[in-house]
Design a protein around this motif. Structure first.
Motif, PDB file in Angstrom:
ATOM      1  N   GLY A 103      -0.701 -10.815  -2.679  1.00  0.00           N
ATOM      2  CA  GLY A 103      -1.835 -11.332  -3.437  1.00  0.00           C
ATOM      3  C   GLY A 103      -3.032 -11.685  -2.576  1.00  0.00           C
ATOM      4  O   GLY A 103      -3.947 -12.364  -3.037  1.00  0.00           O
ATOM      5  N   GLN A 104      -3.063 -11.206  -1.344  1.00  0.00           N
ATOM      6  CA  GLN A 104      -4.156 -11.541  -0.431  1.00  0.00           C
ATOM      7  C   GLN A 104      -5.357 -10.613  -0.582  1.00  0.00           C
ATOM      8  O   GLN A 104      -6.465 -10.990  -0.225  1.00  0.00           O
ATOM      9  CB  GLN A 104      -3.658 -11.484   1.014  1.00  0.00           C
ATOM     10  CG  GLN A 104      -2.583 -12.498   1.311  1.00  0.00           C
ATOM     11  CD  GLN A 104      -1.975 -12.301   2.678  1.00  0.00           C
ATOM     12  OE1 GLN A 104      -1.755 -11.179   3.114  1.00  0.00           O
ATOM     13  NE2 GLN A 104      -1.684 -13.409   3.352  1.00  0.00           N
ATOM     14  N   ILE A 105      -5.129  -9.407  -1.094  1.00  0.00           N
ATOM     15  CA  ILE A 105      -6.180  -8.411  -1.226  1.00  0.00           C
ATOM     16  C   ILE A 105      -6.302  -8.022  -2.703  1.00  0.00           C
ATOM     17  O   ILE A 105      -5.312  -7.658  -3.328  1.00  0.00           O
ATOM     18  CB  ILE A 105      -5.854  -7.149  -0.393  1.00  0.00           C
ATOM     19  CG1 ILE A 105      -5.679  -7.494   1.080  1.00  0.00           C
ATOM     20  CG2 ILE A 105      -6.916  -6.073  -0.581  1.00  0.00           C
ATOM     21  CD1 ILE A 105      -6.927  -8.031   1.749  1.00  0.00           C
ATOM     22  N   PRO A 106      -7.520  -8.106  -3.273  1.00  0.00           N
ATOM     23  CA  PRO A 106      -7.697  -7.712  -4.674  1.00  0.00           C
ATOM     24  C   PRO A 106      -7.608  -6.196  -4.827  1.00  0.00           C
ATOM     25  O   PRO A 106      -8.137  -5.443  -4.004  1.00  0.00           O
ATOM     26  CB  PRO A 106      -9.100  -8.219  -5.005  1.00  0.00           C
ATOM     27  CG  PRO A 106      -9.802  -8.307  -3.691  1.00  0.00           C
ATOM     28  CD  PRO A 106      -8.751  -8.604  -2.669  1.00  0.00           C
ATOM     29  N   VAL A 107      -6.919  -5.767  -5.868  1.00  0.00           N
ATOM     30  CA  VAL A 107      -6.712  -4.338  -6.099  1.00  0.00           C
ATOM     31  C   VAL A 107      -6.772  -4.058  -7.590  1.00  0.00           C
ATOM     32  O   VAL A 107      -6.499  -4.942  -8.406  1.00  0.00           O
ATOM     33  CB  VAL A 107      -5.358  -3.878  -5.496  1.00  0.00           C
ATOM     34  CG1 VAL A 107      -4.203  -4.537  -6.214  1.00  0.00           C
ATOM     35  CG2 VAL A 107      -5.209  -2.373  -5.522  1.00  0.00           C
ATOM     36  N   LEU A 110      -4.099   3.216  -6.946  1.00  0.00           N
ATOM     37  CA  LEU A 110      -4.680   1.938  -6.589  1.00  0.00           C
ATOM     38  C   LEU A 110      -6.069   2.177  -6.025  1.00  0.00           C
ATOM     39  O   LEU A 110      -6.278   3.086  -5.218  1.00  0.00           O
ATOM     40  CB  LEU A 110      -3.820   1.228  -5.532  1.00  0.00           C
ATOM     41  CG  LEU A 110      -2.415   0.846  -5.953  1.00  0.00           C
ATOM     42  CD1 LEU A 110      -1.694   0.180  -4.785  1.00  0.00           C
ATOM     43  CD2 LEU A 110      -2.425  -0.070  -7.143  1.00  0.00           C
ATOM     44  N   ARG A 111      -7.014   1.348  -6.447  1.00  0.00           N
ATOM     45  CA  ARG A 111      -8.378   1.435  -5.935  1.00  0.00           C
ATOM     46  C   ARG A 111      -8.841   0.037  -5.570  1.00  0.00           C
ATOM     47  O   ARG A 111      -8.449  -0.962  -6.169  1.00  0.00           O
ATOM     48  CB  ARG A 111      -9.328   2.040  -6.969  1.00  0.00           C
ATOM     49  CG  ARG A 111      -9.063   3.501  -7.245  1.00  0.00           C
ATOM     50  CD  ARG A 111      -9.398   4.341  -6.019  1.00  0.00           C
ATOM     51  NE  ARG A 111      -9.229   5.752  -6.280  1.00  0.00           N
ATOM     52  CZ  ARG A 111      -8.236   6.478  -5.797  1.00  0.00           C
ATOM     53  NH1 ARG A 111      -7.325   5.927  -5.040  1.00  0.00           N
ATOM     54  NH2 ARG A 111      -8.155   7.760  -6.064  1.00  0.00           N
ATOM     55  N   PHE A 112      -9.702  -0.021  -4.590  1.00  0.00           N
ATOM     56  CA  PHE A 112     -10.191  -1.282  -4.052  1.00  0.00           C
ATOM     57  C   PHE A 112     -11.707  -1.292  -4.190  1.00  0.00           C
ATOM     58  O   PHE A 112     -12.377  -0.368  -3.749  1.00  0.00           O
ATOM     59  CB  PHE A 112      -9.787  -1.400  -2.583  1.00  0.00           C
ATOM     60  CG  PHE A 112      -8.296  -1.330  -2.381  1.00  0.00           C
ATOM     61  CD1 PHE A 112      -7.551  -2.479  -2.298  1.00  0.00           C
ATOM     62  CD2 PHE A 112      -7.648  -0.106  -2.307  1.00  0.00           C
ATOM     63  CE1 PHE A 112      -6.177  -2.411  -2.135  1.00  0.00           C
ATOM     64  CE2 PHE A 112      -6.271  -0.029  -2.134  1.00  0.00           C
ATOM     65  CZ  PHE A 112      -5.545  -1.198  -2.054  1.00  0.00           C
ATOM     66  N   ARG A 113     -12.226  -2.333  -4.810  1.00  0.00           N
ATOM     67  CA  ARG A 113     -13.673  -2.446  -5.020  1.00  0.00           C
ATOM     68  C   ARG A 113     -14.293  -3.065  -3.765  1.00  0.00           C
ATOM     69  O   ARG A 113     -13.889  -4.136  -3.321  1.00  0.00           O
ATOM     70  CB  ARG A 113     -13.957  -3.299  -6.241  1.00  0.00           C
ATOM     71  CG  ARG A 113     -15.414  -3.369  -6.581  1.00  0.00           C
ATOM     72  CD  ARG A 113     -15.626  -4.076  -7.876  1.00  0.00           C
ATOM     73  NE  ARG A 113     -16.169  -3.076  -8.793  1.00  0.00           N
ATOM     74  CZ  ARG A 113     -16.176  -3.184 -10.083  1.00  0.00           C
ATOM     75  NH1 ARG A 113     -15.646  -4.216 -10.658  1.00  0.00           N
ATOM     76  NH2 ARG A 113     -16.711  -2.243 -10.818  1.00  0.00           N
TER      77      ARG A 113
END
Length: 61
Positions: A36-40, A47-50
């Motif tokens: 839960g440390q990195i928003p995804v 999976l994509r990361f803004r």
């Protein structure tokens, strides 16, 4: 002289996010996501990361 810089994409793949965050491996990124440390976001099956969310995460750290 150099030309204009290309626009940054808002959504990053796991490999791009790994490099952007300077993680040693994609597995390290996935572990941080699991904790839960990195928003995804999940877009379809991927999976994509803004980028803006990663920037906010980096500023808070």
């Amino acid at each position: 002289m150099t030309g204009p810089t290309p626009p940054l994409t808002e959504w990053l793949t796991a490999d791009e996010a790994t490099a952007y965050l300077r993680f040693p491996s994609r597995d390290a990124l996935y572990q941080a996501v699991h904790r839960g440390q990195i928003p995804v976001r999940r877009i379809g099956r991927r999976l994509r990361f803004r980028r803006s969310e990663l920037d906010a995460h980096l500023k808070a750290a």
